[in-house]
Design a protein around this motif. Structure first.
Motif, PDB file in Angstrom:
ATOM      1  N   SER A  84       0.825  -1.214   0.000  1.00  0.00           N
ATOM      2  CA  SER A  84       0.000   0.000   0.000  1.00  0.00           C
ATOM      3  C   SER A  84       0.860   1.266   0.000  1.00  0.00           C
ATOM      4  CB  SER A  84      -0.956   0.009   1.195  1.00  0.00           C
ATOM      5  OG  SER A  84      -0.239  -0.047   2.423  1.00  0.00           O
ATOM      6  N   ALA A  85       1.993   1.233   0.702  1.00  0.00           N
ATOM      7  CA  ALA A  85       2.876   2.408   0.709  1.00  0.00           C
ATOM      8  C   ALA A  85       3.452   2.660  -0.678  1.00  0.00           C
ATOM      9  CB  ALA A  85       4.006   2.205   1.727  1.00  0.00           C
ATOM     10  N   TRP A  86       3.799   1.579  -1.396  1.00  0.00           N
ATOM     11  CA  TRP A  86       4.308   1.730  -2.761  1.00  0.00           C
ATOM     12  C   TRP A  86       3.246   2.364  -3.654  1.00  0.00           C
ATOM     13  CZ3 TRP A  86       3.061   0.329  -7.701  1.00  0.00           C
ATOM     14  CH2 TRP A  86       4.061   0.459  -8.673  1.00  0.00           C
ATOM     15  N   LEU A  87       2.017   1.883  -3.501  1.00  0.00           N
ATOM     16  CA  LEU A  87       0.941   2.443  -4.317  1.00  0.00           C
ATOM     17  C   LEU A  87       0.771   3.939  -4.054  1.00  0.00           C
ATOM     18  CD1 LEU A  87      -1.786  -0.355  -4.109  1.00  0.00           C
ATOM     19  CD2 LEU A  87      -0.465   0.320  -6.133  1.00  0.00           C
ATOM     20  N   MET A  88       0.759   4.345  -2.791  1.00  0.00           N
ATOM     21  CA  MET A  88       0.556   5.762  -2.492  1.00  0.00           C
ATOM     22  C   MET A  88       1.743   6.602  -2.956  1.00  0.00           C
ATOM     23  SD  MET A  88      -2.460   5.609  -1.459  1.00  0.00           S
ATOM     24  CE  MET A  88      -2.702   7.354  -1.096  1.00  0.00           C
ATOM     25  N   ASP A  89       2.942   6.023  -2.908  1.00  0.00           N
ATOM     26  CA  ASP A  89       4.113   6.756  -3.406  1.00  0.00           C
ATOM     27  C   ASP A  89       4.044   6.973  -4.909  1.00  0.00           C
ATOM     28  OD1 ASP A  89       5.267   7.011  -0.919  1.00  0.00           O
ATOM     29  OD2 ASP A  89       6.613   5.284  -1.151  1.00  0.00           O
ATOM     30  N   HIS A  90       3.297   6.112  -5.595  1.00  0.00           N
ATOM     31  CA  HIS A  90       3.197   6.202  -7.053  1.00  0.00           C
ATOM     32  C   HIS A  90       1.807   6.633  -7.511  1.00  0.00           C
ATOM     33  CE1 HIS A  90       6.773   3.697  -6.443  1.00  0.00           C
ATOM     34  NE2 HIS A  90       7.159   4.101  -7.631  1.00  0.00           N
ATOM     35  N   ALA A  91       1.050   7.241  -6.619  1.00  0.00           N
ATOM     36  CA  ALA A  91      -0.307   7.674  -6.960  1.00  0.00           C
ATOM     37  C   ALA A  91      -0.285   8.747  -8.041  1.00  0.00           C
ATOM     38  CB  ALA A  91      -1.017   8.185  -5.719  1.00  0.00           C
ATOM     39  N   TYR A  92      -1.173   8.624  -8.997  1.00  0.00           N
ATOM     40  CA  TYR A  92      -1.300   9.606 -10.071  1.00  0.00           C
ATOM     41  C   TYR A  92      -2.648  10.313 -10.032  1.00  0.00           C
ATOM     42  CZ  TYR A  92      -3.821   5.639 -12.110  1.00  0.00           C
ATOM     43  OH  TYR A  92      -4.694   4.591 -12.316  1.00  0.00           O
ATOM     44  N   ASP A  93      -3.438  10.001  -9.023  1.00  0.00           N
ATOM     45  CA  ASP A  93      -4.780  10.578  -8.880  1.00  0.00           C
ATOM     46  C   ASP A  93      -4.677  11.902  -8.126  1.00  0.00           C
ATOM     47  OD1 ASP A  93      -7.466  11.036  -8.666  1.00  0.00           O
ATOM     48  OD2 ASP A  93      -7.824   9.522  -7.122  1.00  0.00           O
ATOM     49  N   ARG A  94      -4.481  12.973  -8.858  1.00  0.00           N
ATOM     50  CA  ARG A  94      -4.375  14.286  -8.223  1.00  0.00           C
ATOM     51  C   ARG A  94      -5.094  15.315  -9.095  1.00  0.00           C
ATOM     52  NH1 ARG A  94       1.028  12.755  -9.421  1.00  0.00           N
ATOM     53  NH2 ARG A  94       1.760  13.618 -11.394  1.00  0.00           N
ATOM     54  N   SER A  95      -5.596  16.317  -8.432  1.00  0.00           N
ATOM     55  CA  SER A  95      -6.384  17.336  -9.127  1.00  0.00           C
ATOM     56  C   SER A  95      -5.641  18.656  -9.269  1.00  0.00           C
ATOM     57  CB  SER A  95      -7.703  17.584  -8.376  1.00  0.00           C
ATOM     58  OG  SER A  95      -7.447  17.997  -7.047  1.00  0.00           O
ATOM     59  N   ASP A  96      -4.437  18.743  -8.677  1.00  0.00           N
ATOM     60  CA  ASP A  96      -3.721  20.007  -8.744  1.00  0.00           C
ATOM     61  C   ASP A  96      -3.272  20.298 -10.169  1.00  0.00           C
ATOM     62  OD1 ASP A  96      -2.041  17.709  -8.265  1.00  0.00           O
ATOM     63  OD2 ASP A  96      -0.345  19.106  -8.269  1.00  0.00           O
ATOM     64  N   VAL A  97      -3.432  21.538 -10.568  1.00  0.00           N
ATOM     65  CA  VAL A  97      -3.002  21.987 -11.890  1.00  0.00           C
ATOM     66  C   VAL A  97      -1.738  22.815 -11.713  1.00  0.00           C
ATOM     67  CG1 VAL A  97      -3.603  23.322 -13.931  1.00  0.00           C
ATOM     68  CG2 VAL A  97      -5.364  22.001 -12.734  1.00  0.00           C
ATOM     69  N   ARG A  98      -0.644  22.329 -12.262  1.00  0.00           N
ATOM     70  CA  ARG A  98       0.643  23.002 -12.092  1.00  0.00           C
ATOM     71  C   ARG A  98       0.930  23.903 -13.284  1.00  0.00           C
ATOM     72  NH1 ARG A  98       3.985  17.660 -10.193  1.00  0.00           N
ATOM     73  NH2 ARG A  98       2.807  16.794 -11.941  1.00  0.00           N
ATOM     74  N   ALA A  99       1.358  25.118 -12.979  1.00  0.00           N
ATOM     75  CA  ALA A  99       1.672  26.073 -14.036  1.00  0.00           C
ATOM     76  C   ALA A  99       2.913  25.622 -14.780  1.00  0.00           C
ATOM     77  CB  ALA A  99       1.889  27.460 -13.440  1.00  0.00           C
ATOM     78  N   ALA A 100       2.976  25.940 -16.067  1.00  0.00           N
ATOM     79  CA  ALA A 100       4.152  25.614 -16.871  1.00  0.00           C
ATOM     80  C   ALA A 100       5.395  26.208 -16.224  1.00  0.00           C
ATOM     81  CB  ALA A 100       3.989  26.148 -18.288  1.00  0.00           C
TER      82      ALA A 100
END
Length: 380
Positions: free
Chosen positions: A84-100
């Motif tokens: 489970s720790a590996w999964l959370m370290d590699h999570a791609y489910d995020r909503s933040d929009v990062r500026a260029a």
């Protein structure tokens, strides 16, 4: 406490691990399984291709067992355990929009304020490996450059520096190049011209991502070395004028070198290079090697040149530079995709003998990550 639920008719799961939660697609999970039939135990490389995984793969069952998430995949009927720790370290489910122009967590932009904390290592200690080498390589990864002291004063000593972390990259200049100057002893007013801060070899594709410069003789007055963080300069440009940042990152410049017979090196890359998701990954800046820019529309060319001028002004600012003098047996390395380097003017009598060579950051990062694993410290 961890928990898991199947969502989207088995096409994904939702994992709750303590205060965090993230969703993972069934196909992503199956492709990233670490069971012995999917990955080679020795090196972790995949033993199967995506074509070997059924296109209709979905999660038939999912449960938590301590720190493990047990997932059963259909139609294979294969049960695979995930940490489970590996999964959370590699999570791609995020909503933040990062500026260029965003940079990774292991990158720290800097200005002249770093003058009092230049990443410096003792060559004799680093040659032993272990924590000293790990920490110095970590600093080079974070800041994009580093200085070495207490090295041998011998022809070819720069190769010993590269041996600390990687391999020399051979070019048309050979395995190394000489920077040897004898200041005119009959004219004390003679002044060697300084060089504007620049990245080396922007006309190559790929560009050498590490440059090493090693001092063997330095008896002339002046000639200090200077470094500037190209990432910090690009980010300052973005803060001042987003349009300037946009044109230098959206349109390609052209660089060329044809200074010797049989050599005609050319590249086409933006001065500020971004990954498709907007990450700042490179800066190429070298007025001597810039060819005619032809990839900018007529309507944008004035803005482009104004942006190019302003970026140069930022790079030339004293508040951006870190300066140090190299004495015999000292050297420095720079991430040539990020940090610009220059030389101050020199004058008077004396000699300057430096040797330079190129290497690549992938070897340095690999050595750093390996040392971090050996010493139980996560590479940043």
């Amino acid at each position: 406490m961890n928990a898991v639920e199947i969502i989207n008719e088995g096409r994904a799961i939702r994992l709750i691990a303590g205060p965090d939660e993230a969703r993972f697609h069934a196909m992503w999970l199956r492709d990233n399984a670490w069971d012995s039939e999917t990955r080679a135990p020795g090196n972790g490389q995949r033993l199967i291709a995506l074509r070997d995984i059924p296109a209709d793969t979905h999660v038939a069952d999912a449960k938590v067992d301590g720190d493990q998430v047990i997932v059963t995949f259909a139609p294979e009927g294969r049960e695979i355990a995930f940490d489970s720790a590996w999964l959370m370290d590699h999570a791609y489910d995020r909503s933040d929009v990062r500026a260029a122009g965003w940079t990774g967590d292991n990158i720290e932009p800097w200005t002249a304020k770093l003058q009092t904390a230049v990443p410096t290592g003792d060559f004799q200690e680093l040659a032993k490996g272990g924590d000293a080498l790990r920490d110095w390589l970590g600093a080079v990864t974070r800041y994009g450059f580093g200085k070495l002291e207490n090295g041998p004063i011998k022809d070819g000593a720069l190769f010993d520096v590269v041996d600390l972390f990687g391999f020399v990259r051979d070019t048309n200049y050979g395995k190394h190049f000489e920077v040897r100057t004898e200041v005119n002893p009959t004219n004390l007013a003679f002044t060697g011209l300084g060089l504007q801060a620049h990245t080396d070899n922007p006309y190559r594709d790929p560009v050498p991502s590490i440059q090493v410069l090693y001092c063997l003789e330095s008896s002339a007055a002046g000639g200090e070395n200077m470094v500037v963080d190209g990432f910090a300069a690009a980010l300052r440009l973005r803060e001042e004028n987003e349009e300037y940042f946009r044109v230098l990152s959206q349109y390609c410049a052209r660089f060329e070198y044809a200074g010797e017979e049989g050599v005609c090196l050319q590249s086409r890359r933006p001065m500020i290079e971004l990954a498709p998701d907007g990450e700042l990954v490179g800066v190429r800046f070298n007025n001597r090697s810039l060819a005619a820019v032809t990839d900018v529309p007529f309507e944008q060319m004035e803005t482009y040149y104004a942006a190019y001028r302003r970026l140069g002004e930022i790079i030339d600012g004293p508040d951006m530079e870190v300066t140090f003098r190299l004495e015999p047996g000292e050297s420095f390395i720079v991430d040539n995709t990020r940090v610009l380097h220059a030389r101050k003017a020199y004058s008077g009598t004396g000699t300057r003998w430096f040797q330079g060579c190129y290497a690549d950051m992938d070897g340095l990062r690999s050595t750093y990550a390996s040392l971090a694993q050996q010493t139980g410290m996560a590479a940043e």
